[in-house]
Write a protein that holds these residues in place. Structure first.
Motif, PDB file in Angstrom:
ATOM      1  N   GLU A  54      -0.309   6.934   2.301  1.00  0.00           N
ATOM      2  CA  GLU A  54      -0.774   8.314   2.400  1.00  0.00           C
ATOM      3  C   GLU A  54      -2.191   8.461   1.885  1.00  0.00           C
ATOM      4  N   GLY A  55      -2.979   9.297   2.580  1.00  0.00           N
ATOM      5  CA  GLY A  55      -4.286   9.694   2.068  1.00  0.00           C
ATOM      6  C   GLY A  55      -5.491   8.918   2.544  1.00  0.00           C
ATOM      7  N   ASN A  61      -2.097   9.918   7.146  1.00  0.00           N
ATOM      8  CA  ASN A  61      -1.158   8.901   6.683  1.00  0.00           C
ATOM      9  C   ASN A  61      -0.946   7.917   7.816  1.00  0.00           C
ATOM     10  N   LYS A  93      -8.522   4.308   0.285  1.00  0.00           N
ATOM     11  CA  LYS A  93      -7.227   3.985  -0.306  1.00  0.00           C
ATOM     12  C   LYS A  93      -7.190   2.525  -0.713  1.00  0.00           C
TER      13      LYS A  93
END
Length: 85
Positions: free
Chosen positions: A50-51, A60, A30
């Motif tokens: 998130e992610g 998350n 991310k």
């Protein structure tokens, strides 16, 4: 002051202050935004991002700075989400 240095964030007056703070823009797949870096430095943690992707799952979490260990850590928000399921 922390500024965008390309692939990471670092101190703006490095040459004068010898500040060695750096933070990668990419953490577990991310990109951490400059907005979240500012929030981390002023409030102590980011918004929920998130992610993030570990080897086995996607999750998350907020990022926060652990002053005792001088390192970035995850504050996992809720249960991790399984990858690909």
């Amino acid at each position: 002051m922390v500024i965008d240095k390309g692939t990471f964030y670092g101190c703006s007056n490095y040459q004068k202050t010898k500040c060695n703070f750096t933070l990668s823009k990419q953490i577990l797949g991310k990109t951490v935004t400059q907005k979240n870096i500012k929030k981390l430095l002023t409030d102590g943690s980011t918004d929920v991002i998130e992610g993030f992707q570990s080897k086995e799952k996607t999750f998350n979490a907020k990022l926060y700075w652990d002053g005792e260990e001088n390192k970035l850590k995850f504050d996992i928000a809720g249960q991790p989400v399984n990858q690909g399921g």
